[in-house]
Scaffold this motif. Sequence first.
Motif, PDB file in Angstrom:
ATOM      1  N   THR A 150       0.823  -1.212   0.000  1.00  0.00           N
ATOM      2  CA  THR A 150       0.000   0.000   0.000  1.00  0.00           C
ATOM      3  C   THR A 150       0.857   1.262   0.000  1.00  0.00           C
ATOM      4  N   PHE A 151       2.169   1.098   0.079  1.00  0.00           N
ATOM      5  CA  PHE A 151       3.045   2.267   0.209  1.00  0.00           C
ATOM      6  C   PHE A 151       3.983   2.406  -0.988  1.00  0.00           C
ATOM      7  N   GLY A 152       4.268   3.670  -1.309  1.00  0.00           N
ATOM      8  CA  GLY A 152       5.325   3.959  -2.262  1.00  0.00           C
ATOM      9  C   GLY A 152       6.606   4.190  -1.492  1.00  0.00           C
ATOM     10  N   ARG A 153       7.680   4.475  -2.188  1.00  0.00           N
ATOM     11  CA  ARG A 153       8.967   4.687  -1.518  1.00  0.00           C
ATOM     12  C   ARG A 153       8.969   5.931  -0.635  1.00  0.00           C
ATOM     13  N   ASP A 154       8.056   6.872  -0.933  1.00  0.00           N
ATOM     14  CA  ASP A 154       7.952   8.098  -0.122  1.00  0.00           C
ATOM     15  C   ASP A 154       6.952   7.936   1.021  1.00  0.00           C
ATOM     16  N   LEU A 155       6.445   6.701   1.239  1.00  0.00           N
ATOM     17  CA  LEU A 155       5.507   6.339   2.305  1.00  0.00           C
ATOM     18  C   LEU A 155       4.078   6.800   2.064  1.00  0.00           C
ATOM     19  N   LYS A 156       3.811   7.425   0.913  1.00  0.00           N
ATOM     20  CA  LYS A 156       2.460   7.881   0.625  1.00  0.00           C
ATOM     21  C   LYS A 156       1.591   6.701   0.187  1.00  0.00           C
ATOM     22  N   TRP A 157       0.275   6.891   0.250  1.00  0.00           N
ATOM     23  CA  TRP A 157      -0.686   5.829  -0.062  1.00  0.00           C
ATOM     24  C   TRP A 157      -0.629   5.514  -1.558  1.00  0.00           C
ATOM     25  N   ASN A 158      -0.206   4.311  -1.883  1.00  0.00           N
ATOM     26  CA  ASN A 158      -0.067   3.911  -3.280  1.00  0.00           C
ATOM     27  C   ASN A 158      -0.286   2.398  -3.407  1.00  0.00           C
ATOM     28  N   PRO A 159      -1.547   1.941  -3.376  1.00  0.00           N
ATOM     29  CA  PRO A 159      -1.814   0.501  -3.436  1.00  0.00           C
ATOM     30  C   PRO A 159      -1.403  -0.105  -4.777  1.00  0.00           C
ATOM     31  N   ARG A 249       6.769  -6.639   4.188  1.00  0.00           N
ATOM     32  CA  ARG A 249       7.706  -6.036   5.133  1.00  0.00           C
ATOM     33  C   ARG A 249       7.142  -4.729   5.690  1.00  0.00           C
ATOM     34  N   PRO A 250       7.768  -4.182   6.765  1.00  0.00           N
ATOM     35  CA  PRO A 250       7.332  -2.876   7.262  1.00  0.00           C
ATOM     36  C   PRO A 250       7.489  -1.799   6.193  1.00  0.00           C
ATOM     37  N   ALA A 251       6.725  -0.720   6.318  1.00  0.00           N
ATOM     38  CA  ALA A 251       6.697   0.314   5.280  1.00  0.00           C
ATOM     39  C   ALA A 251       8.047   0.998   5.083  1.00  0.00           C
ATOM     40  N   ILE A 252       8.844   1.095   6.144  1.00  0.00           N
ATOM     41  CA  ILE A 252      10.149   1.751   6.020  1.00  0.00           C
ATOM     42  C   ILE A 252      11.176   1.040   6.906  1.00  0.00           C
ATOM     43  N   ALA A 253      12.357   0.859   6.364  1.00  0.00           N
ATOM     44  CA  ALA A 253      13.449   0.267   7.137  1.00  0.00           C
ATOM     45  C   ALA A 253      14.163   1.374   7.914  1.00  0.00           C
ATOM     46  N   GLU A 254      14.681   1.037   9.082  1.00  0.00           N
ATOM     47  CA  GLU A 254      15.369   2.043   9.907  1.00  0.00           C
ATOM     48  C   GLU A 254      16.599   2.610   9.203  1.00  0.00           C
ATOM     49  N   SER A 255      17.195   1.820   8.319  1.00  0.00           N
ATOM     50  CA  SER A 255      18.401   2.269   7.605  1.00  0.00           C
ATOM     51  C   SER A 255      18.117   3.458   6.690  1.00  0.00           C
ATOM     52  N   ARG A 256      16.834   3.685   6.378  1.00  0.00           N
ATOM     53  CA  ARG A 256      16.477   4.802   5.495  1.00  0.00           C
ATOM     54  C   ARG A 256      16.269   6.109   6.266  1.00  0.00           C
ATOM     55  N   ILE A 257      16.230   6.035   7.589  1.00  0.00           N
ATOM     56  CA  ILE A 257      16.051   7.244   8.391  1.00  0.00           C
ATOM     57  C   ILE A 257      17.415   7.865   8.679  1.00  0.00           C
ATOM     58  N   ILE A 258      17.593   9.074   8.239  1.00  0.00           N
ATOM     59  CA  ILE A 258      18.879   9.768   8.366  1.00  0.00           C
ATOM     60  C   ILE A 258      18.983  10.518   9.694  1.00  0.00           C
ATOM     61  N   LYS A 259      17.867  11.128  10.110  1.00  0.00           N
ATOM     62  CA  LYS A 259      17.926  11.977  11.306  1.00  0.00           C
ATOM     63  C   LYS A 259      16.552  12.053  11.978  1.00  0.00           C
ATOM     64  N   TYR A 260      16.568  12.081  13.320  1.00  0.00           N
ATOM     65  CA  TYR A 260      15.367  12.340  14.114  1.00  0.00           C
ATOM     66  C   TYR A 260      15.789  13.208  15.294  1.00  0.00           C
ATOM     67  N   ASP A 261      15.216  14.410  15.389  1.00  0.00           N
ATOM     68  CA  ASP A 261      15.628  15.350  16.440  1.00  0.00           C
ATOM     69  C   ASP A 261      14.531  15.616  17.470  1.00  0.00           C
ATOM     70  N   PHE A 267      14.320  11.286   6.114  1.00  0.00           N
ATOM     71  CA  PHE A 267      14.544   9.952   5.556  1.00  0.00           C
ATOM     72  C   PHE A 267      14.847  10.048   4.069  1.00  0.00           C
ATOM     73  N   ARG A 268      15.377   8.968   3.533  1.00  0.00           N
ATOM     74  CA  ARG A 268      15.763   8.954   2.114  1.00  0.00           C
ATOM     75  C   ARG A 268      15.023   7.838   1.385  1.00  0.00           C
ATOM     76  N   TYR A 269      14.889   8.023   0.085  1.00  0.00           N
ATOM     77  CA  TYR A 269      14.331   6.964  -0.764  1.00  0.00           C
ATOM     78  C   TYR A 269      14.798   7.177  -2.199  1.00  0.00           C
ATOM     79  N   GLU A 270      14.768   6.112  -2.954  1.00  0.00           N
ATOM     80  CA  GLU A 270      15.179   6.164  -4.357  1.00  0.00           C
ATOM     81  C   GLU A 270      13.948   6.422  -5.216  1.00  0.00           C
ATOM     82  N   ARG A 271      13.987   7.513  -5.970  1.00  0.00           N
ATOM     83  CA  ARG A 271      12.842   7.858  -6.805  1.00  0.00           C
ATOM     84  C   ARG A 271      12.685   6.839  -7.919  1.00  0.00           C
ATOM     85  N   HIS A 272      11.456   6.329  -8.053  1.00  0.00           N
ATOM     86  CA  HIS A 272      11.204   5.244  -8.994  1.00  0.00           C
ATOM     87  C   HIS A 272      11.424   5.673 -10.444  1.00  0.00           C
ATOM     88  N   GLU A 273      11.074   6.916 -10.759  1.00  0.00           N
ATOM     89  CA  GLU A 273      11.114   7.381 -12.155  1.00  0.00           C
ATOM     90  C   GLU A 273      12.523   7.403 -12.747  1.00  0.00           C
TER      91      GLU A 273
END
Length: 410
Positions: A150-159, A249-261, A267-273
């Motif tokens: 249900t998620f895209g790489r940017d975590l938005k709703w994309n079934p 799998r979970p919607a996002i892996a912890e390795s993709r989170i760069i910073k939390y303050d 967070f980062r993701y690879e653009r599909h286009e």
Amino acid sequence: MIMQGVIKQIFVDNWEKFSEIYKGKIRANISREVDKMINCKSLDNGFIEFKCENCGHIKRVGFSCKSRFCTSCGKKKSEEWSDEMVARLINSKHRHMVFTIPQELRIYFARDRKLLSLLPKCSAKAIMSWFRDLNKKECFTPGIISVIHTFGRDLKWNPHVHLIVTEGGAGEITIWRNTKHINYTALRKRWQKILLDEIGINLKSGKKEFKKLKNKLYKRLENGFYVYGKGEIKTAKQAGKYVGRYTARPAIAESRIIKYDGKKVTFRYERHEDGEEVVEEIDVIDFIGRVIRHIPEKNFKMIRYYGIYAKNTRHKNKFFKLVNEKVAEFKRKINNWQTRILLTFGVNPLKCEKCGTQMKFHDIYYKNVSVREKFKEKIIGENKIKIEEIMYNYGVIKGIIRDKIEPLYV
């Protein structure tokens, strides 16, 4: 470098605030899954106790929550599903396919999550109908394993739905026929028609508006809905790679989170286009909203099997497996907490920190109650009567008790 357990920390810090902001709008299953994740491995919920017989040192390991939403337990569950699916694959080439939907349809699946089951059902129907049309008499049946996302790489709703499909099928007369070419143009149109028809049938309201949208989509997307199918799978290693990447799998892996303050999450993701890496910074409340949106309903099956991979199929035991069954069984046996840590980090978690001796299982605690002590009490209680009976019989035999009836139970 981001710390391990950062997603859990984000929810520990902000879930109460999020719940207050969206009070009455959070699905019940979301609250259950988040609470399970927050309390994962907490000793308050119970633990397993290991003890060193050499020095007496004790180690306690809290129970995992086993939630698909938890990044730790979800990853483990994903790996188990991956191994299970690869073990099902027959010794044939497979193709990885992705069946997508236009943006205008996404809202329907968000409003009624039961409609998500149409994605694997309709995509499988499109594939199987195309295979069967190759030869009406043979009615070739492929093997299909589908995973709902249900998620895209940017975590938005994309079934959408990912599928592993055999490059061939079992016929009514012919045991197996390989299929080198799959007509994706035909698949796109079939996928479009079958899905739109099924949505129209299953909609509870707004059927007139949907009919208008349906006509617009037919005009705008004359070639059907987009289907991707260039991922070729030839070996067990490739199968494991594909299935492991796209399983539930979970919607996002912890390795993709760069910073939390505390206030923002980066967070980062690879653009599909174009394959470019994108870095996005969003408010922590918005981040939580994006992540929890992808928690499925309770008992909803994200993975489905069709064709020769369906559970009750007459083709089940006809073909050799891609992975040797003994190898698959061995992998299942070693898939435990201790082995996973040993293989991942090179550390034996049951090696005593004090003296280096291998620790052994000692006890289980539920809500601060020892299972060992409960069993002791149960065994003693059950055997108390037997002990009294044995003692009485012993007294009779030895002549200690004579010429009178003694009660067996007091």
